[in-house]
Design an enzyme around this catalytic site. Structure first.
Site, PDB file in Angstrom:
ATOM      1  N   TYR A 290       0.841  -1.206   0.000  1.00 26.10           N
ATOM      2  CA  TYR A 290       0.000   0.000   0.000  1.00 26.10           C
ATOM      3  C   TYR A 290       0.869   1.246   0.000  1.00 26.10           C
ATOM      4  CZ  TYR A 290      -4.081   2.849   1.101  1.00 26.10           C
ATOM      5  OH  TYR A 290      -5.093   3.769   1.073  1.00 26.10           O
ATOM      6  N   TYR A 340      -5.740   5.247  -7.464  1.00 26.32           N
ATOM      7  CA  TYR A 340      -5.953   5.111  -6.024  1.00 26.32           C
ATOM      8  C   TYR A 340      -7.385   4.687  -5.766  1.00 26.32           C
ATOM      9  CZ  TYR A 340      -5.789   6.047  -1.010  1.00 26.32           C
ATOM     10  OH  TYR A 340      -5.845   5.923   0.354  1.00 26.32           O
TER      11      TYR A 340
END
Ligand SMILES: [Zn+2]
Lengths: 384, 152
Positions: A290, A340
């Site tokens: 991440y 994203y």
């Protein structure tokens, strides 16, 4: 007590993504439905067979509205995982738990976001009177997630000798991966170290290219049992291991009150994950980590045991996260350069690596690691 | 107050009201457990030892810069005219494991961008001061040792 496990008993058999971009037409609900439709079609599963749902607690799409729109059957399992970017792998893991324990047979997980407009940013809607953890941050001008990360990044750089160039190498590596990926928002834009170092500050020591994109788009997955997966046309990506993590004293992003501020949430998830996994950190050939902000990648590399504490920047400097390194990361471009979608597109890329269909395919992949956000209640999975 | 967009903390939460009440009296407090003596920040309704006997304990108001960031645009309207400004994480001298976020300033009344970032480093000594922003809310602000010498 016999050992209960989800190991390899459930698989991702369908995956759907909308286009990733700015100013996409359609509501968040429509984007969610389109991604789910694609995932179900790919899996060859009818909508009325869906009986379980799992998503992020920040999801604006409601389960009952989705079920009504899509024509799902009776839903007997639904869960929402907290903490925004920390929840992605949690939705997949809880879906696997539900199927392995018989609570559901066909579970859909999804994330849909329309965040490309500045007016849609969560920080822009900060209340005038703040409560809870925000009361100790926002009145002092720490408004955005990047502000919460900036002091953690500076202190880490101070203590362990990481540099801006190291953060830049992360951004450049992921950008180069995105340049090969036609789905990536940044496919056509290359990035040089000179551009990185010359970029405008957002929250020092972090600049524009340390921060993820803002994206309109949706991602969805369909999970079924390993037995049912044999009847699906896709190559299954088995959920081999899963864990969530909160460590004592940790918080949402602003983790300044742990006795050891870098023993973040991943440490809890890692202990459990690797205990349950036959595949260990040294066996992992490709990982999706991440990357809302570049320093999170360093902390997750250490937290999940791919590097010792304080050694992640050196690992990056040696080129180990690049395509010919020990552990190629974020092979579709990640949150920094593909899109994203709160880390859900990292899960898609792990599925592609297991299927052998990535645009930056790593040779002889037999498993793929994915983790959700460092610095918040988090989660991780190993697929194979 | 002059800036209607200012972001303020709620002061009526039973778990945290004591902190803000003390700040109005220009005292910096953290919680201390009445049973085991452990100090705690941010405030919680109970101690990890199991006790609910949480009391408020005044600390010296001295600390060190554990780390800091420098905010640039874009940000909220209330802060837009102040960028770039430093926000710091302060390690308390009385309890180094407790860290508070706050702004640095040359005096209690000076703006949050009054200490330029090239005057700030990790480890710098700071002392608390208090800045009333509404009738209910007084915010701690941290005066660097180097800056207070300049002002004096
Ligand atoms: Zn106690």
């Amino acid at each position: 007590m016999s050992t209960l496990t989800i190991k390899d008993r459930v698989a991702i058999v369908g995956m759907g993504e909308t286009e990733f971009g700015k100013g996409l037409a359609g509501s968040e609900m429509e984007l969610a439905c389109r991604a789910i439709r694609t995932a179900l079609d790919e899996a060859g599963i009818a909508a009325h067979e869906v009986d379980g749902l799992s998503c992020s607690n920040m999801e604006a799409t409601h389960e009952e509205d989705l079920a009504d729109t899509m024509g799902f059957g009776d839903i007997t399992f639904f869960s929402r995982i907290p903490a925004g970017g920390g929840g992605g792998c949690g939705t997949v893991g809880q879906a696997a738990m539900a199927i392995a324990t018989g609570q559901a047979k066909v579970v859909v997980v999804w994330r849909s976001r329309k965040r490309s407009g500045r007016a849609s940013r969560v920080w822009g809607k900060t209340a005038q009177e703040v409560t809870d953890y925000e009361a100790w941050l926002r009145p002092f001008g720490m408004i955005r997630p990047v502000d919460d990360i900036a002091p953690m990044a500076r202190r880490y750089m101070h203590d362990f000798g990481a540099t801006r160039e190291d953060l830049g190498r992360i951004a450049l590596t992921f950008r180069a991966n995105a340049n090969q990926n036609p789905r990536a928002m940044m496919q056509a834009k290359t990035l040089t170290m000179e551009q990185y170092l010359g970029a405008r500050w957002i929250s020092e020591p972090l600049c524009l290219f340390d921060c993820c994109l803002e994206t309109d788009g949706a991602v969805a997955f369909v999970l079924v049992s390993a037995e049912r997966a044999k009847d699906c046309p896709t190559k299954p990506a088995y959920v081999h291991a899963f864990a969530q993590g909160i460590t004592p004293g940790s918080s949402l992003m602003a983790n300044y009150n742990l006795d050891d501020p870098y023993r973040l949430q991943t440490y809890a998830a890692a202990t459990r994950l690797w205990r349950d996994s036959d595949i260990q950190p040294g066996d992992v050939k490709v990982a999706q980590i991440y990357d809302a902000f570049t320093p999170e990648v360093l902390w997750s590399l250490e937290g999940f045991g791919f590097c010792e504490r304080g050694e992640a920047a050196d690992f990056v400097r040696r080129g180990e996260i690049g395509p010919s390194g020990k552990l190629p990361l974020n092979t579709a471009g990640g949150s920094l350069s593909e899109a994203y979608i709160h880390g859900f597109n990292l899960i898609s890329e792990a599925v592609r690596q297991v299927r052998g269909t990535s645009t930056a395919q790593v040779d002889d992949v037999d498993s793929a690691f994915v983790c959700s956000s460092e610095g918040v209640p988090t989660s991780a999975i190993v697929l194979r | 107050m002059e800036n209607k967009d200012i972001v303020i903390p709620a002061t009526d939460d039973p778990d945290t009201a004591g902190f803000w009440a003390a700040a109005r009296e220009r005292r910096l407090v953290v919680q201390r457990c009445g049973d085991c003596g452990k100090m705690r920040f941010p405030p919680r309704p109970a101690c990890t030892c199991g006790s609910f006997a949480m009391g408020w304990h005044e600390v010296s108001g001295r600390g060190r810069v554990w780390s800091y960031g420098v905010a640039h645009a874009p940000t909220l309207p209330a802060f837009a005219d102040l960028v770039p400004y430093v926000f710091a994480v302060i390690e308390l001298a009385d309890a180094p494991h407790l860290r508070m976020v706050g702004n640095l300033a040359t005096s209690a009344k000076a703006a949050i961008n009054s200490v330029p970032q090239d005057a700030v480093a990790i480890g710098d000594e700071v002392t608390v001061a208090f800045r009333p922003v509404t009738d209910e809310v007084t915010l701690p602000v941290w005066i660097p040792a180097t800056q207070s010498e300049v002002v004096q």
